[in-house]
Design an enzyme around this catalytic site. Structure first.
Site, PDB file in Angstrom:
ATOM      1  CG  ASP A 124       7.071  85.128  -0.924  1.00 36.40           C
ATOM      2  OD1 ASP A 124       6.776  85.244  -2.090  1.00 36.40           O
ATOM      3  OD2 ASP A 124       7.417  86.035  -0.204  1.00 36.40           O
ATOM      4  CD1 TRP A 125      10.953  87.459   0.002  1.00 33.29           C
ATOM      5  CD2 TRP A 125      12.632  86.741   1.178  1.00 33.29           C
ATOM      6  NE1 TRP A 125      11.787  87.945  -0.571  1.00 33.29           N
ATOM      7  CE2 TRP A 125      13.035  87.722   0.031  1.00 33.29           C
ATOM      8  CE3 TRP A 125      13.485  86.339   1.820  1.00 33.29           C
ATOM      9  CZ2 TRP A 125      14.335  87.903  -0.247  1.00 33.29           C
ATOM     10  CZ3 TRP A 125      14.848  86.637   1.666  1.00 33.29           C
ATOM     11  CH2 TRP A 125      15.189  87.491   0.560  1.00 33.29           C
ATOM     12  CD1 TRP A 150       8.309  89.730  -6.651  1.00 36.73           C
ATOM     13  CD2 TRP A 150       6.265  90.518  -6.773  1.00 36.73           C
ATOM     14  NE1 TRP A 150       8.217  90.366  -5.295  1.00 36.73           N
ATOM     15  CE2 TRP A 150       6.898  90.813  -5.642  1.00 36.73           C
ATOM     16  CE3 TRP A 150       5.185  90.899  -7.201  1.00 36.73           C
ATOM     17  CZ2 TRP A 150       6.050  91.263  -4.518  1.00 36.73           C
ATOM     18  CZ3 TRP A 150       4.189  91.381  -6.279  1.00 36.73           C
ATOM     19  CH2 TRP A 150       4.803  91.725  -4.963  1.00 36.73           C
ATOM     20  CG  ASP A 176       3.144  81.484  -7.592  1.00 38.67           C
ATOM     21  OD1 ASP A 176       3.207  82.579  -8.077  1.00 38.67           O
ATOM     22  OD2 ASP A 176       3.536  81.068  -6.340  1.00 38.67           O
ATOM     23  CG  HIS A 224       2.866  83.883  -4.548  1.00 36.18           C
ATOM     24  ND1 HIS A 224       4.081  83.052  -4.772  1.00 36.18           N
ATOM     25  CD2 HIS A 224       3.155  84.931  -3.412  1.00 36.18           C
ATOM     26  CE1 HIS A 224       5.040  83.652  -3.836  1.00 36.18           C
ATOM     27  NE2 HIS A 224       4.634  84.464  -3.268  1.00 36.18           N
TER      28      HIS A 224
END
Length: 461
Positions: free
Chosen positions: A285-286, A326, A412, A441
């Site tokens: 993710d980030w 999202w 995901d 995810h």
């Protein structure tokens, strides 16, 4: 009288002291030797064992007595890195050691001449020779470094809170399932400007490999609780920071405080401050959007990449439909239930585990970061972070020299298999991914087998 073997035996005691320090204990080690043979090793462990008698000397004496089958240790020499205390001296005299050799003096509690000296009392029916100063500089430096670190930790835990930030109460993090690790803090990184950043730092500081584990939104270092034990069992070091606004780190009140460039700079400075070497970068993710831009700044620090569902947002390609959905959800429901989000995507998680992800956010005021991060994803060529992400794409495609492992959560809807296949095409020599059919995810919630495979893949080379 000192002999040629004393330095060698004290080196063994120093090795035990380093193990104690790595475990968070005061770094003192001891060795019992007879006729050149090591009979017992010991290191400080009163904190972990909840035992005030668990000093290094006592542990070494017990091991030696067991080896000889006798509590009398006639003819034995005990080596210890720090001048022994009164308790340990009493045990040494009772064991009838022939000789005690220590390294650094202890001017506060030393019972071999610094404060007291029962060894010199002629009324005691056994006389043990005492000699100090063997490897004293090295023994003393180890202790000095340890207590300097402790003082630094104390300063970090008492860092004043900035007026424009919030700090989640410590009680919110009590008794979280499977999250037993000691918090570490840093507040003097230039980019932090006085904010306090939390990070986990487990395992030996001189380990052959360091796993730098970066979380995404709305997670925090709790995300890695299933992977960290596997890495530690391999003898490695694990560093897992909470980005500003998340976890135990301070939380700026304003959404505008959060930018791609700022968060990246904080991570760059943390890596430099901790002087991380032989790093396997672990991202999702980030953690990937930011973390994948780090190695090109100091490629000599990084030896491996473990990449899970993430992407580089380069601004020259449209954002995927999953991410756009999202982002729209975040805009319509900025205070979405984080625990429910994890429960929906990870039905194997317990309610307490899901609730743990809400621990950093007692109210809406603490959630500026969760509101900021979805709009922060670089969308256009001139978006903050887009240019550096394009540079990172070039680095991974053309210059990356380390090993890579990819793990993909198939369920995901945001950064699933199509996105990860694109990522794979951007990473030089990236092998086919490890596929987790049931994972969504947050791949780390299925992280134990991923971590075990990663330990195998990255090996010791």
């Amino acid at each position: 009288m000192l002999n040629d073997d004393d330095a060698a035996h004290m080196a063994l005691a120093l090795a035990q002291a380093r193990l104690a320090g790595a475990a968070g204990e005061v770094p003192v080690g001891a060795v019992v030797v007879k006729d050149g043979k090591v009979l017992g090793l010991g290191r400080n462990s009163p904190v972990a064992s909840h035992d005030p008698t668990a000093h290094a000397e006592i542990a070494a004496l017990r091991a030696a007595a067991a080896a000889l089958g006798n509590y009398r240790l006639d003819g034995c020499t005990l080596y210890v890195t720090l001048e022994p205390c009164t308790m340990c001296v009493g045990a040494m005299l009772h064991a009838r050691l022939a000789r005690v050799v220590y390294g650094a003096p202890d001017p506060k509690t030393g019972a071999a001449g610094s404060v007291l000296n029962p060894f010199a009392d002629s009324r005691i029916n056994h006389q043990t020779r005492i000699e100090g100063g063997v490897c004293a500089a090295e023994c003393g430096a180890l202790l000095q470094q340890f207590f300097q670190g402790r003082r630094q930790e104390l300063r970090m835990t008492t860092t004043p809170l900035r007026d424009d930030a919030l700090r989640t109460p410590d009680a919110r993090f009590d008794n979280l399932p499977d999250y037993p690790w000691t918090p570490h803090y840093v507040a003097d990184l230039p980019a932090l400007a006085g904010l306090r950043l939390h990070y986990l730092d487990e395992g030996p500081r001189d380990a052959p490999r360091t796993w730098l584990c970066l979380h995404g939104n709305p997670a925090w270092s709790y995300l890695y609780r299933k992977m960290i034990p596997v890495f530690l069992a391999a003898g490695d070091r694990v560093v897992a920071p909470d980005m500003p606004g998340f976890g135990r780190s301070d939380k700026p009140k304003k959404v505008q405080s959060h930018t791609f460039t700022w968060h990246r700079q904080v991570l760059l400075e943390l890596v430099e401050r901790l002087d991380l070497q032989r790093v396997v970068l672990v991202v999702q993710d980030w953690g990937g959007l930011l973390g994948l831009t780090l190695p090109m700044a100091a490629p000599q620090r990084y030896s491996g990449l473990l990449v899970m569902n993430t992407i580089l947002a380069t601004g020259d390609m449209p954002l995927g439909p999953g991410f756009l959905a999202w982002r729209e959800m975040c805009q319509k429901n900025p205070e979405f239930d984080i625990a429910r989000l994890f429960a929906r995507g990870n039905p194997q998680m317990t309610p307490d585990e899901c609730a743990a992800y809400m621990a950093p956010f007692p109210d809406a005021g603490h959630r500026a970061a969760t509101r900021a991060f979805a709009p922060m994803v670089p969308e256009f060529p001139d978006s903050d972070g887009a240019a550096v992400s394009r540079q990172a794409r070039d680095f991974w495609r053309d210059q990356w020299q380390g090993r890579t492992m990819m793990a993909v959560g198939q369920q995901d809807p945001v950064l699933g298999p199509p996105v990860m296949e694109l990522m794979r095409s951007w990473i030089r020599n990236c092998p086919p991914p490890m596929v987790l059919e049931q994972a969504g995810h947050f791949v780390q919630e299925h992280g134990e087998p991923v971590a075990r495979e990663a330990v195998r893949v990255f090996g010791r080379g």
